[in-house]
Design a protein around this motif. Structure first.
Motif, PDB file in Angstrom:
ATOM      1  N   UNK A  31      38.610  47.808  30.608  1.00 33.24           N
ATOM      2  CA  UNK A  31      38.781  47.244  31.949  1.00 33.24           C
ATOM      3  C   UNK A  31      39.524  45.916  32.011  1.00 33.24           C
ATOM      4  N   UNK A  32      40.636  45.832  31.321  1.00 36.46           N
ATOM      5  CA  UNK A  32      41.387  44.571  31.291  1.00 36.46           C
ATOM      6  C   UNK A  32      42.459  44.542  32.384  1.00 36.46           C
ATOM      7  N   UNK A  33      42.538  43.422  33.100  1.00 33.32           N
ATOM      8  CA  UNK A  33      43.598  43.211  34.092  1.00 33.32           C
ATOM      9  C   UNK A  33      44.264  41.862  33.840  1.00 33.32           C
ATOM     10  N   UNK A  34      45.571  41.827  33.907  1.00 28.70           N
ATOM     11  CA  UNK A  34      46.286  40.543  33.920  1.00 28.70           C
ATOM     12  C   UNK A  34      47.724  40.822  34.333  1.00 28.70           C
ATOM     13  N   UNK A  35      48.475  39.762  34.563  1.00 27.41           N
ATOM     14  CA  UNK A  35      49.869  40.014  34.916  1.00 27.41           C
ATOM     15  C   UNK A  35      50.793  39.109  34.116  1.00 27.41           C
ATOM     16  N   UNK A  36      52.050  39.491  34.081  1.00 26.55           N
ATOM     17  CA  UNK A  36      53.075  38.691  33.409  1.00 26.55           C
ATOM     18  C   UNK A  36      54.150  38.410  34.441  1.00 26.55           C
ATOM     19  N   UNK A  37      54.450  37.111  34.622  1.00 28.22           N
ATOM     20  CA  UNK A  37      55.429  36.762  35.657  1.00 28.22           C
ATOM     21  C   UNK A  37      56.789  36.567  35.037  1.00 28.22           C
ATOM     22  N   UNK A  38      57.794  36.751  35.890  1.00 30.80           N
ATOM     23  CA  UNK A  38      59.176  36.623  35.423  1.00 30.80           C
ATOM     24  C   UNK A  38      59.430  35.269  34.782  1.00 30.80           C
ATOM     25  N   UNK A  39      60.002  35.282  33.606  1.00 31.15           N
ATOM     26  CA  UNK A  39      60.446  34.036  32.981  1.00 31.15           C
ATOM     27  C   UNK A  39      59.387  33.278  32.213  1.00 31.15           C
ATOM     28  N   UNK A  40      58.155  33.744  32.199  1.00 30.50           N
ATOM     29  CA  UNK A  40      57.139  32.964  31.490  1.00 30.50           C
ATOM     30  C   UNK A  40      56.977  33.449  30.047  1.00 30.50           C
ATOM     31  N   UNK A  42      53.944  34.420  27.905  1.00 33.98           N
ATOM     32  CA  UNK A  42      52.549  34.758  28.145  1.00 33.98           C
ATOM     33  C   UNK A  42      51.920  35.064  26.797  1.00 33.98           C
ATOM     34  N   UNK A  43      50.930  34.273  26.396  1.00 32.92           N
ATOM     35  CA  UNK A  43      50.302  34.550  25.108  1.00 32.92           C
ATOM     36  C   UNK A  43      49.097  35.464  25.289  1.00 32.92           C
ATOM     37  N   UNK A  44      48.902  36.359  24.338  1.00 29.86           N
ATOM     38  CA  UNK A  44      47.684  37.168  24.284  1.00 29.86           C
ATOM     39  C   UNK A  44      47.002  36.795  22.975  1.00 29.86           C
ATOM     40  N   UNK A  45      45.808  36.246  23.074  1.00 28.01           N
ATOM     41  CA  UNK A  45      45.130  35.841  21.839  1.00 28.01           C
ATOM     42  C   UNK A  45      43.747  36.479  21.761  1.00 28.01           C
ATOM     43  N   UNK A  46      43.110  36.313  20.626  1.00 24.75           N
ATOM     44  CA  UNK A  46      41.770  36.862  20.432  1.00 24.75           C
ATOM     45  C   UNK A  46      41.553  37.173  18.972  1.00 24.75           C
ATOM     46  N   UNK A  47      40.290  37.317  18.574  1.00 17.72           N
ATOM     47  CA  UNK A  47      39.994  37.597  17.163  1.00 17.72           C
ATOM     48  C   UNK A  47      40.562  38.947  16.728  1.00 17.72           C
ATOM     49  N   UNK A  48      40.547  39.206  15.431  1.00 12.26           N
ATOM     50  CA  UNK A  48      41.014  40.502  14.920  1.00 12.26           C
ATOM     51  C   UNK A  48      40.243  41.651  15.542  1.00 12.26           C
ATOM     52  N   UNK A 235      41.430  37.976  24.722  1.00 10.65           N
ATOM     53  CA  UNK A 235      40.661  39.212  24.603  1.00 10.65           C
ATOM     54  C   UNK A 235      39.625  39.042  23.499  1.00 10.65           C
ATOM     55  N   UNK A 236      38.500  39.732  23.687  1.00  7.78           N
ATOM     56  CA  UNK A 236      37.477  39.757  22.642  1.00  7.78           C
ATOM     57  C   UNK A 236      36.731  41.077  22.770  1.00  7.78           C
ATOM     58  N   UNK A 237      36.633  41.814  21.693  1.00 10.81           N
ATOM     59  CA  UNK A 237      35.998  43.138  21.731  1.00 10.81           C
ATOM     60  C   UNK A 237      36.541  43.987  22.869  1.00 10.81           C
ATOM     61  N   UNK A 238      37.832  43.943  23.097  1.00 13.66           N
ATOM     62  CA  UNK A 238      38.440  44.804  24.099  1.00 13.66           C
ATOM     63  C   UNK A 238      38.315  44.311  25.528  1.00 13.66           C
ATOM     64  N   UNK A 239      37.566  43.196  25.736  1.00 12.65           N
ATOM     65  CA  UNK A 239      37.434  42.687  27.109  1.00 12.65           C
ATOM     66  C   UNK A 239      38.207  41.395  27.267  1.00 12.65           C
ATOM     67  N   UNK A 240      38.586  41.124  28.531  1.00  7.36           N
ATOM     68  CA  UNK A 240      39.234  39.842  28.794  1.00  7.36           C
ATOM     69  C   UNK A 240      38.148  38.794  28.991  1.00  7.36           C
ATOM     70  N   UNK A 241      38.217  37.691  28.245  1.00 12.68           N
ATOM     71  CA  UNK A 241      37.186  36.667  28.419  1.00 12.68           C
ATOM     72  C   UNK A 241      37.736  35.389  29.032  1.00 12.68           C
ATOM     73  N   UNK A 242      39.044  35.237  29.089  1.00 11.22           N
ATOM     74  CA  UNK A 242      39.595  34.046  29.743  1.00 11.22           C
ATOM     75  C   UNK A 242      41.058  34.287  30.058  1.00 11.22           C
ATOM     76  N   UNK A 243      41.581  33.531  31.030  1.00  9.17           N
ATOM     77  CA  UNK A 243      42.972  33.705  31.454  1.00  9.17           C
ATOM     78  C   UNK A 243      43.396  32.434  32.168  1.00  9.17           C
ATOM     79  N   UNK A 244      44.453  31.778  31.696  1.00 11.12           N
ATOM     80  CA  UNK A 244      44.881  30.565  32.391  1.00 11.12           C
ATOM     81  C   UNK A 244      45.841  29.745  31.557  1.00 11.12           C
TER      82      UNK A 244
END
Ligand code: ADP
Ligand code: MG
Lengths: 264, 370
Positions: A31-40, A42-48, A235-244
């Motif tokens: 159930x992950x939602x996020x967006x990527x805006x033009x020109x930015x 965007x990092x996706x991080x999280x444990x292995x 992301x952590x264990x397949x879920x989004x835990x923070x965004x900003x």
């Protein structure tokens, strides 16, 4: 670098909504939602094992999520195939480098132009006339990319023989040859020494600057993430835990816990 | 750089291959010694096996040249069949059991279309009808490639290699049945002269004897060489050739740059079909065109064992080694076994090569991928 206010106003290039993906019993994304805006950037991080690579695979059509939807350039893309993603302007690199090992640097990057070249099989067989002219035009673009990435010296080297850091650079070159609108980079700096990392950071920023490419980046090195990215999704264990924005995410309690392994 | 830092010359090490070679040399010296001391002589079994063939080679060099030439020509055809296998294996990881049948099917299509044109549609027999049939047969191979991609490869993509292999076994039987249904089961005669291929032979007086060379064999060698060179050029210097190499190296990377696997598969199967057609014409011209030709596919396996499943130069060199080895073996040692050794000799030669190079001539990954 653009300010957060600029980006917040920017157009959404790609959005992921309530996406879930599982392999048998393994829930890679939930159930992950996020967006990527033009020109930015965007990092996706999280444990292995958090599901970052799986998310890139969903975005470029390697995996089809069981639930949720993906919008790219304002159009809903159910079951997008890798071919459609590529022709729509999505390019990528791979966590463990996927190059054409027997081919030279030049040929690898030329392969990135495949979709831009369309002279038919008939002329290809003859290789004269249109096919020849087409090769020359695209070869010129490829030489520009080679100059940009400062890899002139290894143009004719079979990439299987190159050290890992250079292979990652060639892979970036191949993705750039596609002139993508959205560039997905899966741990572009993994396994590099400090100097190589700095070069790669510079290239990523230059790509955004010179070509206006939107970049989604998976990276483990927090310093790099903070320097490069405009916004971060965790992301952590397949879920989004923070965004900003990086500073806020860095200070987030759940993120710190996930990285320190409190819950693990 | 000072001398001290120069790497020492690598120490000479006895590998299993070198031991074998040493063994052979020692054995040869032993035989020479035994023969010259008169311990074994003409008529002894050991003499017949180990000395007599070499004595005849030296005594009658014209026969040796003749045998070598015939071996080379057969080798070229083996190489072509192996080439078809390698193309498909590289691009799709499929071991194409049907390659041998594709040779027959292509040749049957050519002759079948020619018969239809001349016997039923009233075309005047000759070069024009033959060339039209050639294009027809090329068309048939294209349709076959498209159908195989749609019906076999696409639904089975990412399945286990064994499943793909079984699918090509199924394809083999389908092609046999379909071929017999459309073209009938009787052996046919290849339209060699109608296609403008030479048929006579020339005899040369050399080395104190005569060597006879079939013009068709010369044509076969020339055409095969041109075709292989053209393929190499196509792979090396065109976009689609580059895409083919890309797919052979990494499926996921190829997909990520937008190369369509489906299109590439059609192209490799079509290319393998063209190679099969050329092989079928050359082979059919020397015997006749029937499903019995299928057994030549069995010769491709030892070629692949020697050359590796993924190497085009390997297929070519391997084909020539098997072709020459087989003819030499048949001619000089065959009578000792009462003939009929060509059905298994190729495999023995392949095993012999593997003793020296267990990884095959060019292969790094011949074993790992099947
Ligand atoms: N093709 C696959 N088959 C089965 N499980 C997979 C596959 N790809 C990823 N996974 C699983 O999904 C989870 C997330 O993996 P991944 O997306 O690679 O994580 P990350 O890139 O964040 O380290 C892991 O548990 C992984 O084992
Ligand atoms: Mg990963």
């Amino acid at each position: 670098m653009q300010s957060y206010a600029d980006i917040a106003k920017g157009d959404v290039l790609l959005s992921v909504k309530d996406v879930s993906l599982s392999f048998g019993g393994v829930k890679a994304i939930q159930g992950v939602s996020f967006d990527i805006r033009k020109g930015e950037v965007r990092a996706i991080i999280g444990p292995n094992g958090a599901g970052k690579t799986s998310m890139l695979n969903v975005i470029n059509g390697f995996y089809h999520p069981q639930a949720g939807e993906i919008m790219f350039k304002g159009i809903r893309r159910p079951k997008m195939k890798p071919y459609e993603a590529a022709s729509g302007g999505i390019a990528r690199t791979f966590q463990n480098v996927a190059l054409f090992k027997g081919m030279t640097t030049l040929d690898n990057i030329m392969a990135g132009r495949s979709l831009k070249m369309n002279v038919g099989l008939f002329w290809q067989m003859l290789r004269f006339g249109p096919a020849e002219r087409e090769e020359v035009i695209h070869r010129r673009r490829v030489e520009e990319i080679i100059d940009f990435l400062e890899i002139q010296a290894i143009r004719k080297t079979p990439v299987g023989k190159l050290p890992y850091g250079l292979q990652k650079r060639v892979e970036l070159g191949r993705a750039l040859a596609m002139e993508p609108e959205l560039l997905l980079l899966d741990e572009p700096m993994a396994g590099m020494n400090l100097e190589e990392k700095e070069d790669m950071c510079r290239f990523i920023l230059d790509v955004r600057e010179q070509f206006g490419t939107t970049i989604a980046l998976i990276e483990h090195d927090m310093g790099v993430v903070m320097d490069l990215s405009d916004r971060v999704v965790v992301l952590d264990y397949g879920r989004k835990i923070a965004d900003g924005v990086p500073d806020v995410v860095k200070a987030d309690k759940t993120v710190i816990d996930a990285y320190l392994g409190v819950a693990h | 750089m000072s001398d001290a830092t120069l790497p020492a010359a690598p120490a000479f090490k006895m590998t299993p291959g070198r031991w074998t070679l040493l063994g052979f040399v020692a054995f040869a010296l032993l035989i020479v010694a035994l023969v010259s001391t008169g311990t074994i002589r003409r008529g002894d079994f050991l003499y017949n096996v180990f000395a007599d063939p070499f004595v005849s080679m030296v005594d009658l060099p014209d026969l040796l040249v003749q045998t070598l030439w015939e071996g080379l020509v057969a080798g070229v055809l083996y190489a072509l069949i192996a080439l078809g296998f390698v193309l498909i294996f590289k691009a799709s990881g499929v071991f194409n059991f049907a390659q041998g049948i594709m040779v027959v099917f292509a040749a049957l299509s050519l002759v079948g279309i020619y018969e239809i044109l001349t016997l039923r549609l009233g075309f005047p027999p000759g070069f024009v009808a033959a060339i039209l049939s050639l294009f027809g047969a090329i068309g048939v191979m294209f349709v076959l490639a498209v159908v195989v991609e749609r019906v076999v490869l696409r639904p089975l993509v990412n399945q286990h290699e064994i499943i793909m292999l079984m699918a090509t076994v199924g394809l083999t039987y389908f092609l046999i049945g379909f071929g017999e249904y459309v073209f009938g089961g009787n052996p046919k005669v290849m339209i060699t002269s109608q296609l403008g291929l030479p048929t006579g032979s020339s005899t040369f007086n050399i080395l104190g004897g005569r060597v006879s060379i079939q013009h068709l064999d010369v044509a076969a060698a020339v055409i095969a060489t041109i075709m292989i060179a053209a393929l190499a050029f196509f792979f090396q210097y065109t976009r689609i050739g580059r895409a083919l190499r890309a797919v052979a190296d990494s499926h996921k990377a190829a997909l990520s740059v937008g190369i369509s696997l489906n299109q590439i598969w059609v192209i490799v199967w079509f290319t393998a079909g063209i190679v099969a057609l050329v092989t079928g014409i050359m082979w059919g011209a020397r015997s006749d065109v029937s499903f019995a030709l299928e057994i030549i596919a069995l010769k491709a396996l030892p070629v692949l064992i020697i050359g590796g499943f993924t190497s085009i130069p390997g297929a070519i060199i391997g084909g020539l080694i098997i072709g020459v080895g087989e003819k030499i073996g048949e001619f000089y040692w065959g009578p000792l076994f009462g003939g009929g050794i060509e059905s298994w000799l190729a495999y023995i030669i392949a095993l012999g090569v593997l003793m020296f190079r267990p990884q095959g001539l060019f292969g790094e990954k011949i074993i790992e991928r099947i």
